[in-house]
Structure formats: structure tokens, C-alpha cells
Design a protein around this motif. Sequence first.
Motif, mmCIF file in Angstrom:
data_model
loop_
_atom_site.group_PDB
_atom_site.id
_atom_site.type_symbol
_atom_site.label_atom_id
_atom_site.label_comp_id
_atom_site.label_asym_id
_atom_site.label_seq_id
_atom_site.Cartn_x
_atom_site.Cartn_y
_atom_site.Cartn_z
ATOM 1 N N ASP A 1 -59.138 67.226 36.151
ATOM 2 C CA ASP A 1 -57.684 67.276 35.962
ATOM 3 C C ASP A 1 -57.046 68.322 36.878
ATOM 4 O O ASP A 1 -55.968 68.093 37.441
ATOM 5 N N ALA A 2 -57.710 69.471 37.031
ATOM 6 C CA ALA A 2 -57.178 70.524 37.902
ATOM 7 C C ALA A 2 -57.147 70.061 39.354
ATOM 8 O O ALA A 2 -56.175 70.325 40.084
ATOM 9 N N ILE A 3 -58.187 69.369 39.782
ATOM 10 C CA ILE A 3 -58.221 68.853 41.156
ATOM 11 C C ILE A 3 -57.154 67.780 41.345
ATOM 12 O O ILE A 3 -56.487 67.712 42.375
ATOM 13 N N THR A 4 -56.956 66.932 40.329
ATOM 14 C CA THR A 4 -55.922 65.894 40.403
ATOM 15 C C THR A 4 -54.533 66.509 40.523
ATOM 16 O O THR A 4 -53.693 66.034 41.305
ATOM 17 N N ARG A 5 -54.264 67.563 39.749
ATOM 18 C CA ARG A 5 -52.970 68.243 39.855
ATOM 19 C C ARG A 5 -52.764 68.810 41.251
ATOM 20 O O ARG A 5 -51.661 68.732 41.810
ATOM 21 N N TRP A 6 -53.815 69.373 41.820
ATOM 22 C CA TRP A 6 -53.713 69.885 43.195
ATOM 23 C C TRP A 6 -53.422 68.751 44.179
ATOM 24 O O TRP A 6 -52.590 68.898 45.086
ATOM 25 N N GLN A 7 -54.084 67.613 44.006
ATOM 26 C CA GLN A 7 -53.838 66.464 44.876
ATOM 27 C C GLN A 7 -52.395 65.968 44.752
ATOM 28 O O GLN A 7 -51.870 65.360 45.680
ATOM 29 N N ASN A 8 -51.762 66.249 43.611
ATOM 30 C CA ASN A 8 -50.359 65.875 43.387
ATOM 31 C C ASN A 8 -49.408 67.029 43.697
ATOM 32 O O ASN A 8 -48.287 67.078 43.159
ATOM 33 N N ASN A 9 -49.900 67.965 44.536
ATOM 34 C CA ASN A 9 -49.082 69.095 45.005
ATOM 35 C C ASN A 9 -48.671 70.043 43.877
ATOM 36 O O ASN A 9 -47.585 70.631 43.912
ATOM 37 N N LYS A 10 -49.537 70.189 42.873
ATOM 38 C CA LYS A 10 -49.293 71.139 41.791
ATOM 39 C C LYS A 10 -50.511 72.047 41.639
ATOM 40 O O LYS A 10 -51.009 72.287 40.553
ATOM 41 N N GLY A 11 -50.971 72.561 42.769
ATOM 42 C CA GLY A 11 -52.204 73.328 42.774
ATOM 43 C C GLY A 11 -52.098 74.687 42.102
ATOM 44 O O GLY A 11 -51.113 75.396 42.283
ATOM 45 N N GLU A 12 -53.104 75.026 41.303
ATOM 46 C CA GLU A 12 -53.224 76.335 40.682
ATOM 47 C C GLU A 12 -54.697 76.751 40.712
ATOM 48 O O GLU A 12 -55.577 75.923 40.958
ATOM 49 N N LEU A 13 -54.956 78.010 40.466
ATOM 50 C CA LEU A 13 -56.329 78.506 40.478
ATOM 51 C C LEU A 13 -57.061 78.066 39.211
ATOM 52 O O LEU A 13 -56.481 78.037 38.120
ATOM 53 N N THR A 14 -58.337 77.731 39.379
ATOM 54 C CA THR A 14 -59.182 77.304 38.262
ATOM 55 C C THR A 14 -60.435 78.171 38.223
ATOM 56 O O THR A 14 -61.031 78.447 39.268
ATOM 57 N N ALA A 15 -60.827 78.594 37.032
ATOM 58 C CA ALA A 15 -62.045 79.396 36.873
ATOM 59 C C ALA A 15 -62.974 78.740 35.868
ATOM 60 O O ALA A 15 -62.531 78.251 34.823
ATOM 61 N N VAL A 16 -64.264 78.711 36.203
ATOM 62 C CA VAL A 16 -65.300 78.244 35.292
ATOM 63 C C VAL A 16 -66.162 79.451 34.946
ATOM 64 O O VAL A 16 -66.754 80.067 35.836
ATOM 65 N N ILE A 17 -66.205 79.818 33.677
ATOM 66 C CA ILE A 17 -66.944 81.014 33.288
ATOM 67 C C ILE A 17 -68.018 80.657 32.271
ATOM 68 O O ILE A 17 -67.879 79.721 31.485
ATOM 69 N N GLY A 18 -69.104 81.406 32.312
ATOM 70 C CA GLY A 18 -70.203 81.187 31.378
ATOM 71 C C GLY A 18 -71.249 82.257 31.569
ATOM 72 O O GLY A 18 -71.333 82.885 32.631
ATOM 73 N N PRO A 19 -72.083 82.505 30.570
ATOM 74 C CA PRO A 19 -73.132 83.518 30.696
ATOM 75 C C PRO A 19 -74.207 83.089 31.678
ATOM 76 O O PRO A 19 -74.392 81.892 31.939
ATOM 77 N N PHE A 20 -74.909 84.074 32.238
ATOM 78 C CA PHE A 20 -76.004 83.765 33.153
ATOM 79 C C PHE A 20 -77.020 82.858 32.464
ATOM 80 O O PHE A 20 -77.425 83.100 31.332
ATOM 81 N N GLY A 21 -77.420 81.794 33.147
ATOM 82 C CA GLY A 21 -78.390 80.859 32.594
ATOM 83 C C GLY A 21 -77.778 79.686 31.867
ATOM 84 O O GLY A 21 -78.495 78.830 31.357
ATOM 85 N N SER A 22 -76.441 79.619 31.824
ATOM 86 C CA SER A 22 -75.792 78.500 31.129
ATOM 87 C C SER A 22 -75.484 77.338 32.073
ATOM 88 O O SER A 22 -75.031 76.292 31.618
ATOM 89 N N GLY A 23 -75.708 77.504 33.369
ATOM 90 C CA GLY A 23 -75.544 76.395 34.298
ATOM 91 C C GLY A 23 -74.219 76.338 35.018
ATOM 92 O O GLY A 23 -73.799 75.262 35.446
ATOM 93 N N VAL A 24 -73.534 77.476 35.208
ATOM 94 C CA VAL A 24 -72.242 77.476 35.908
ATOM 95 C C VAL A 24 -72.398 76.979 37.338
ATOM 96 O O VAL A 24 -71.626 76.135 37.810
ATOM 97 N N SER A 25 -73.405 77.483 38.054
ATOM 98 C CA SER A 25 -73.604 77.074 39.452
ATOM 99 C C SER A 25 -73.899 75.590 39.566
ATOM 100 O O SER A 25 -73.378 74.899 40.439
ATOM 101 N N SER A 26 -74.742 75.082 38.671
ATOM 102 C CA SER A 26 -75.062 73.658 38.683
ATOM 103 C C SER A 26 -73.841 72.818 38.359
ATOM 104 O O SER A 26 -73.612 71.765 38.957
ATOM 105 N N PHE A 27 -73.070 73.283 37.406
ATOM 106 C CA PHE A 27 -71.843 72.594 37.008
ATOM 107 C C PHE A 27 -70.883 72.492 38.196
ATOM 108 O O PHE A 27 -70.312 71.439 38.472
ATOM 109 N N LEU A 28 -70.716 73.586 38.933
ATOM 110 C CA LEU A 28 -69.813 73.587 40.085
ATOM 111 C C LEU A 28 -70.338 72.715 41.215
ATOM 112 O O LEU A 28 -69.568 72.037 41.899
ATOM 113 N N ASN A 29 -71.636 72.710 41.400
ATOM 114 C CA ASN A 29 -72.221 71.948 42.499
ATOM 115 C C ASN A 29 -71.996 70.452 42.369
ATOM 116 O O ASN A 29 -71.932 69.729 43.370
ATOM 117 N N GLN A 30 -71.878 69.967 41.127
ATOM 118 C CA GLN A 30 -71.696 68.516 40.963
ATOM 119 C C GLN A 30 -70.374 68.052 41.567
ATOM 120 O O GLN A 30 -70.248 66.894 41.977
#
Length: 464
Positions: free
Chosen positions: A146-175
Amino acid sequence: MDVQFPLVSKAWQTIKTLLSGQAPISSDSDSIEGKLSLKEITQLYPRNKPIASEVEKSLLYNPIRPDRQFRTDSTFISSTEPTAELSSELSSELSSELSSELSADIGSDQHLQKLSEQTNQNLVTTSLTYDSLFIGRDIQRQKVIDAITRWQNNKGELTAVIGPFGSGVSSFLNQFHYQYHLTEPVTYLSFYHAALSTKEAIANLCYCFNITDEPKSITAAISLINQQDSHIIIIDDLHKLMLRMMGNYQALVTFATVIMETRQQHCWILGCETYVWHRLSSQYSITNFVKTIIRLDYFSLLELRDVIQCKTTNIGLILTHDGNEDAEKTAFEQLTKQLHQVSGGHSKLACVLLFNALTEDPNHPLSIEPICTPDTTTLKQCSDEDLFSLAELYVHGGLRIFQHAEIFATSVEQSSLKLEYLSRQGLLKAHYSKQDFAQHNYVITPTLTRLIATHLVNHNKLYL
């Protein structure tokens, strides 16, 4: 003369053991039945030597593949989140290669940048090649879309994905690199070391766009970056940008200003550890500038069950011996409940504990012994000084000796002894430099991140 009788008594017991011909008890061994020391857990993963068996490779190193799908309650598991392991497995394997190169040449900034570029490129390439199966995280994934779609519609804002070490944040972002790279220019970046000046912060951001002629000011940098073709920029491991050393505050302000002023042209998605995010929020009010905050956590019981099922499908694990499918299913449910209770949903720790319990016999199917629980005695014996060091190592994602010395206003020699002591206890993994001992890099053992963070929170060294 002030004699410490407990020490004399302990020494005398050791002497008597030696005189009697009995084998002395090693301080490294785990003498508590049903417990596994933190040092033993550290030695199980990641290994510094070649992987011993296919079972070890499958449980601890291989990401889950689509061909390992299985049916649970007549439905296929969803493909939306990696097993919190693609990131840790890949980063572990790559960091092993990286550390050997660092040992050979740690002093050159150009060499560091080259290694950083190679590491990030390998992470992205590997993630695309393995085509891993993702478990859970449907709601969080939709929020990013949804955040990427809003940016594509010229309504871009910063997005953060947070989680503890070992919860898969890097893997989640890589997809999302894999999902969007055919339709949008996508860059995945993890900074190798913190920017300590405005110039370094600008250079790091320009690197995202392959800009080699660095602008001389923040204004010029914003203008130049806004002239680039629209990009999705995924910046992982934000904790690496937050190093409490001279100059870092201005570097952080520069970084935040540039991405804020370019958020309409480029879609910035930031990955950050939970406790680091809280520190950034309290010290720099970062939440005032980020529109969407997406939170990950360790795996739920059902998600961990799916992870363990995928991991054990191809290794021939037999929990019962009567061939009864219902009994086997019940035994597996009990196993996953126990693993979840012990690991708290930290999938890598759960897999390490499972691997430790497996018994391989060439003449019989793979079987399992009782699951050991982590023995946290080592953490309980840590002094406040040790815990403060672990807390800084945690929020920074690791420290070099000279960085630890500067943060704690102590000598390099004292920091060296402190970090090496914690490493010998199994709490840290060390990457040594052959050129300069002050460049030795220490990180918290990936399988112990949840255990250590929980202990630090309970002792008021990490704050929510």
C-alpha cells in the motif's frame, strides 16, 4: 594476609580430582541435565568449519524452498515471509566470507566500501536465486504494498519496517526487491559502517543512485537525487547508521533531511531493529517523519510449526515408531509447542535446539532426544558493566574495539579484554583483523539475540 577460602577450596577440589586420576570437569561443558549452555548454542551455529551433514544443512542453513510446500489442514501455507532465516543464513555465510577478507585488510576505506557493495549484491542475488517460501506476515506485506502504491500515485511518504533481531526483517524487505524489480528500479542497501559526517551521509545516499560525483552540500544533494529516475530504495539495518561517536548526530540529521526532501520522487523503505527504533524515537523523534511504521515480531506457534514442518520434511525425522499418522501428528504438535515455548518464536534458535536433539544412526531412521532448554546462567553472572556493553553491542548490531572504547570512554586495551571475555562466554562472535587488534569486530551471536535482549530489558539496560 587476606585469604579467600572459597577459591582455596575450589582449587583443592581440582587438585584432588587430578590426583585421583579422574577427568576434570571442563568449565565450557554443560553440566546441567536438560540444559544447553549459551556457549554450546553458539558453537552449533554458525559454524566456522564445513557443514557436517545434510541434516545440519537442511535445518540450519538452507532457506525454505517452494518445493517443500506441504498441506496443513487442507490448505497450502502462504508465501509471504521468509523463515526469519534467509536473512540470518545468508548474512551468516556472507559474513564468514567477509570476516576472512576483513582479516586480510581492514584498514582501507575503499576496501570496506568494495566489500560492502559485494555483500549487498550477493544478498540480493542470492535472495532472487533461492526463490524462498515465505510464511505469515500477510498484513505487514500488504502495508508495504500500500505504501509503494501511494508513492506510485504521487503521495510518497517514508515507510519503516521494525522488528527484533532474528525476526526476519531483512528477509521481509528482500522480497519486495524480487517483487518489484521488473517494474520499478529497486535498490537494496545495507550500510557497512556508520556515517560520521555530513559528507559520508551524502556519499552513502548518492551510492544508491550510482552517483560518483558527490555534491558539496545538502541542498545540492537533494536537488541531484530528485533529478534521478524514480527508485524504490530499501535501506536495511538502520542501526548501523546510529553509532554514538563524534559527528554521528549531524550525519543522522543529514541522512533524514535528504530522504525527507526526496520522498515524493523516490520510495524510501527503512528496516530497523525494534529497540534501536525506540532509541531513535526518543533521541531524534524519528516517528514524526515516518508515515507508515510496520512491526514484525518473532513467529507465532502456528508459523513456527510451519517452519519446522518445512525444515524436517526432507530429512526423514520419525517421532513415533508405530507408523500411526495421528500419533506422529500429535507428537509433532507437542514438539513444536515445546520449541516455541523455549525459543519464543526465534526460528533459528528453535532449529538449533532441534538439531542438537537429533540422533543419527545409519541403521535406523532419524530420531530425537528430549529438547534441551538454554541455560542462561552465563547471562545471570554478568556484571552491570558487562550488560551495558551487551546493550550497546545489541543496538549497534556489533562494535569494533575502538568504537567500544570511545563509547565507554575507556582504553582500547580495556575494551579488548572486555569484548574478548564476553566472546569466550559464548555471548559474542568475533571477527578478527590481522592488521590491527583495535579493528576486531564483535557481534551478538545470532541465535542468542532474543535471550540476550530479554535479559537486558529485565535488567533495565534496554528500554521500550
